[in-house]
Design a protein around this motif. Structure first.
Motif, PDB file in Angstrom:
ATOM      1  N   LYS A   1      -2.363  -4.715  -4.879  1.00 35.84           N
ATOM      2  CA  LYS A   1      -3.087  -3.551  -5.389  1.00 35.84           C
ATOM      3  C   LYS A   1      -3.793  -2.820  -4.249  1.00 35.84           C
ATOM      4  O   LYS A   1      -3.777  -1.586  -4.187  1.00 35.84           O
ATOM      5  N   GLU A   2      -4.390  -3.579  -3.323  1.00 35.98           N
ATOM      6  CA  GLU A   2      -5.100  -2.945  -2.215  1.00 35.98           C
ATOM      7  C   GLU A   2      -4.129  -2.204  -1.293  1.00 35.98           C
ATOM      8  O   GLU A   2      -4.415  -1.083  -0.848  1.00 35.98           O
TER       9      GLU A   2
ATOM     10  N   THR B   1      -1.248  -0.931  -2.119  1.00 35.36           N
ATOM     11  CA  THR B   1      -0.791   0.257  -2.841  1.00 35.36           C
ATOM     12  C   THR B   1      -1.820   1.381  -2.766  1.00 35.36           C
ATOM     13  O   THR B   1      -1.474   2.548  -2.560  1.00 35.36           O
ATOM     14  N   GLU B   2      -3.095   1.026  -2.904  1.00 34.58           N
ATOM     15  CA  GLU B   2      -4.152   2.041  -2.857  1.00 34.58           C
ATOM     16  C   GLU B   2      -4.255   2.674  -1.474  1.00 34.58           C
ATOM     17  O   GLU B   2      -4.488   3.879  -1.342  1.00 34.58           O
ATOM     18  N   ILE B   3      -4.095   1.853  -0.415  1.00 34.36           N
ATOM     19  CA  ILE B   3      -4.194   2.385   0.946  1.00 34.36           C
ATOM     20  C   ILE B   3      -3.096   3.414   1.192  1.00 34.36           C
ATOM     21  O   ILE B   3      -3.350   4.518   1.687  1.00 34.36           O
ATOM     22  N   PHE B   4      -1.862   3.075   0.853  1.00 36.33           N
ATOM     23  CA  PHE B   4      -0.767   4.009   1.099  1.00 36.33           C
ATOM     24  C   PHE B   4      -0.806   5.212   0.155  1.00 36.33           C
ATOM     25  O   PHE B   4      -0.329   6.302   0.511  1.00 36.33           O
ATOM     26  N   SER B   5      -1.368   5.034  -1.028  1.00 36.05           N
ATOM     27  CA  SER B   5      -1.459   6.176  -1.944  1.00 36.05           C
ATOM     28  C   SER B   5      -2.389   7.257  -1.391  1.00 36.05           C
ATOM     29  O   SER B   5      -2.223   8.436  -1.690  1.00 36.05           O
ATOM     30  N   ARG B   6      -3.343   6.837  -0.558  1.00 35.90           N
ATOM     31  CA  ARG B   6      -4.282   7.802   0.020  1.00 35.90           C
ATOM     32  C   ARG B   6      -3.614   8.715   1.045  1.00 35.90           C
ATOM     33  O   ARG B   6      -4.175   9.764   1.396  1.00 35.90           O
ATOM     34  N   ILE B   7      -2.443   8.321   1.549  1.00 35.70           N
ATOM     35  CA  ILE B   7      -1.740   9.178   2.505  1.00 35.70           C
ATOM     36  C   ILE B   7      -0.409   9.662   1.914  1.00 35.70           C
ATOM     37  O   ILE B   7       0.544   9.953   2.638  1.00 35.70           O
ATOM     38  N   GLY B   8      -0.350   9.708   0.581  1.00 33.36           N
ATOM     39  CA  GLY B   8       0.745  10.395  -0.083  1.00 33.36           C
ATOM     40  C   GLY B   8       1.957   9.581  -0.448  1.00 33.36           C
ATOM     41  O   GLY B   8       2.990  10.146  -0.820  1.00 33.36           O
ATOM     42  N   PHE B   9       1.877   8.235  -0.385  1.00 32.90           N
ATOM     43  CA  PHE B   9       3.025   7.408  -0.746  1.00 32.90           C
ATOM     44  C   PHE B   9       3.000   7.087  -2.236  1.00 32.90           C
ATOM     45  O   PHE B   9       1.975   6.640  -2.767  1.00 32.90           O
ATOM     46  N   ASN B  10       4.128   7.307  -2.897  1.00 34.04           N
ATOM     47  CA  ASN B  10       4.295   6.911  -4.290  1.00 34.04           C
ATOM     48  C   ASN B  10       4.798   5.467  -4.355  1.00 34.04           C
ATOM     49  O   ASN B  10       5.146   4.869  -3.345  1.00 34.04           O
ATOM     50  N   VAL B  11       4.869   4.925  -5.569  1.00 29.19           N
ATOM     51  CA  VAL B  11       5.381   3.575  -5.788  1.00 29.19           C
ATOM     52  C   VAL B  11       6.731   3.660  -6.482  1.00 29.19           C
ATOM     53  O   VAL B  11       6.872   4.350  -7.495  1.00 29.19           O
TER      54      VAL B  11
ATOM     55  N   LEU C   1      -6.945  -2.075   6.006  1.00 31.32           N
ATOM     56  CA  LEU C   1      -6.818  -3.383   5.365  1.00 31.32           C
ATOM     57  C   LEU C   1      -7.712  -4.435   6.008  1.00 31.32           C
ATOM     58  O   LEU C   1      -8.411  -5.183   5.318  1.00 31.32           O
ATOM     59  N   TYR C   2      -7.710  -4.510   7.339  1.00 35.97           N
ATOM     60  CA  TYR C   2      -8.423  -5.583   8.046  1.00 35.97           C
ATOM     61  C   TYR C   2      -9.722  -5.133   8.698  1.00 35.97           C
ATOM     62  O   TYR C   2     -10.497  -5.965   9.154  1.00 35.97           O
TER      63      TYR C   2
ATOM     64  N   GLN D   1     -12.377 -15.401  -8.219  1.00 36.73           N
ATOM     65  CA  GLN D   1     -12.964 -14.812  -9.413  1.00 36.73           C
ATOM     66  C   GLN D   1     -13.957 -13.719  -9.099  1.00 36.73           C
ATOM     67  O   GLN D   1     -14.198 -12.830  -9.912  1.00 36.73           O
ATOM     68  N   SER D   2     -14.549 -13.746  -7.915  1.00 39.56           N
ATOM     69  CA  SER D   2     -15.521 -12.721  -7.560  1.00 39.56           C
ATOM     70  C   SER D   2     -14.876 -11.430  -7.121  1.00 39.56           C
ATOM     71  O   SER D   2     -15.551 -10.406  -6.965  1.00 39.56           O
ATOM     72  N   GLU D   3     -13.529 -11.467  -6.928  1.00 31.84           N
ATOM     73  CA  GLU D   3     -12.847 -10.237  -6.503  1.00 31.84           C
ATOM     74  C   GLU D   3     -12.781  -9.252  -7.675  1.00 31.84           C
ATOM     75  O   GLU D   3     -12.821  -9.630  -8.834  1.00 31.84           O
ATOM     76  N   VAL D   4     -12.647  -7.991  -7.349  1.00 31.23           N
ATOM     77  CA  VAL D   4     -12.577  -6.948  -8.374  1.00 31.23           C
ATOM     78  C   VAL D   4     -11.286  -7.126  -9.169  1.00 31.23           C
ATOM     79  O   VAL D   4     -10.205  -7.281  -8.586  1.00 31.23           O
TER      80      VAL D   4
END
Length: 345
Positions: free
Chosen positions: A109-110, A112-122, A237-238, A341-344
């Protein structure tokens, strides 16, 4: 009949049950299917209109008195029973155990969100593929040694098709082929999904794993565009300051090709079993899309260029959460999964 009804009203008002059984017997006697109230209404139907005007009100009072008596004492007996059993209804309920997403799902999910910010679809495709989409269209000729790097699990020989063998896909590059065959440039998408390879299971490898591949095809796309895209991804990411290096490599479907490494975050570059004591961990392969692949998919390689990359989500997740054994992702050990469990969600 009126005096009889009034007598029943007196009896109802005087009744005081001491147990729930007595109350139930009272209910059956007066309000049951063959009870007194039902008989009175049947008798009421046979009276003259003048009598009905006088008896209707009294009969309804009798029925309402019986129902009120039953409801009042029923509630009292239920409250008493709860108090006797020690149940305090004002206490909060038992806690509900809340699950969490698998670490692989979190990282996917993370990414996917990073690449979506620069215009990549899934884009997604089937896990069971034919030879053309998984190998041949990607510059893996039949019997070529390059296929040995991606030995997989073949299902059957498809004799009724010119696409060849049916197998479990070895990479999500097959989704790139399908997307280019069915569309027109420009393309900018990532392809997350599960893939399969015939590999020995160890702390660093498994026969089932997850990938995210990316493809960008347009006019005047260069290797510089590829490097800046991947630099952005690693920093997001890192974290800022993450060290990256590119090494020349070979992939049949890209030319030139490279491997991209980042500093091992488990040992901090000192060396461990995950990084093979080198201090670096390879996280993805990349390169410029081979012109043959573009032509195989019906795209003019003289007009369009593109880059592609692919990464294993397990490897990314191991670095992000400092997990030393890839096999933990597939063992369903609750002790391991509870750590996330503490992750979103």
């Amino acid at each position: 009949m009126q005096s009889k009804i009034e007598g029943y009203i007196t009896e109802i008002n005087a009744f005081t049950p001491t147990t729930a059984d007595e109350l139930e017997q009272f209910r059956i006697k007066f309000l049951g299917r063959k009870g007194i109230i039902g008989d009175l209404f049947e008798e009421f139907k046979q009276t003259t209109p003048e009598e009905k005007r006088a008896l209707g009100k009294v009969l309804n009072e009798c029925k309402q008195a019986a129902e009120a008596k039953v409801n009042d004492f029923k509630e009292q007996f239920e409250n008493h029973q709860q108090q006797q059993s020690g149940i305090d209804l004002t206490l909060p309920g038992n806690p509900v155990n809340i699950g969490s997403r698998h670490p692989i799902s979190l990282v996917r999910k993370e990414i996917t969100e990073i690449f979506s910010r620069i215009g990549f679809n899934v884009a997604e495709g089937p896990e069971i593929e034919d030879d053309w989409h998984n190998f041949t269209a990607l510059n893996f000729p039949e019997e070529h040694p390059a296929r040995d790097m991606q030995d997989t699990f073949f299902i059957k020989k498809d004799t009724g098709s010119d696409k060849g063998d049916i197998a479990l896909r070895t990479h999500t590059s097959s989704v790139q082929v399908r997307m280019m065959e069915n569309g027109k440039p420009p393309f900018r998408a990532i392809m997350p999904g599960r893939v399969f390879r015939n590999e020995a299971i160890s702390a660093r490898a498994h026969c089932i794993f997850h990938q995210v591949e990316g493809l960008y095809v347009d006019e005047n796309v260069s290797f510089a565009d590829l490097k800046q895209t991947l630099y952005y991804f690693v920093q997001e990411l890192y974290g800022k300051g993450t060290e990256v290096r590119f090494r020349p490599s070979f992939f049949p479907f890209t030319e030139p090709s490279a491997e991209m490494d980042v500093t091992c975050m488990i040992c901090g570059g000192e060396g461990c079993n995950v990084c093979k004591y080198s201090g670096w961990v390879e996280i993805l392969g990349c390169g410029m899309v081979d012109p043959n692949v573009l032509e195989n998919c019906g795209i003019d390689s003289k007009k369009y260029t593109g880059f592609a990359f692919g990464m294993g989500i397990e490897r990314i997740t191991m670095l992000k959460y400092q997990i030393k054994d890839l096999r933990l992702f597939f063992e369903n050990d609750v002790r391991f999964l509870k750590q996330f469990q503490s992750e979103v969600i």
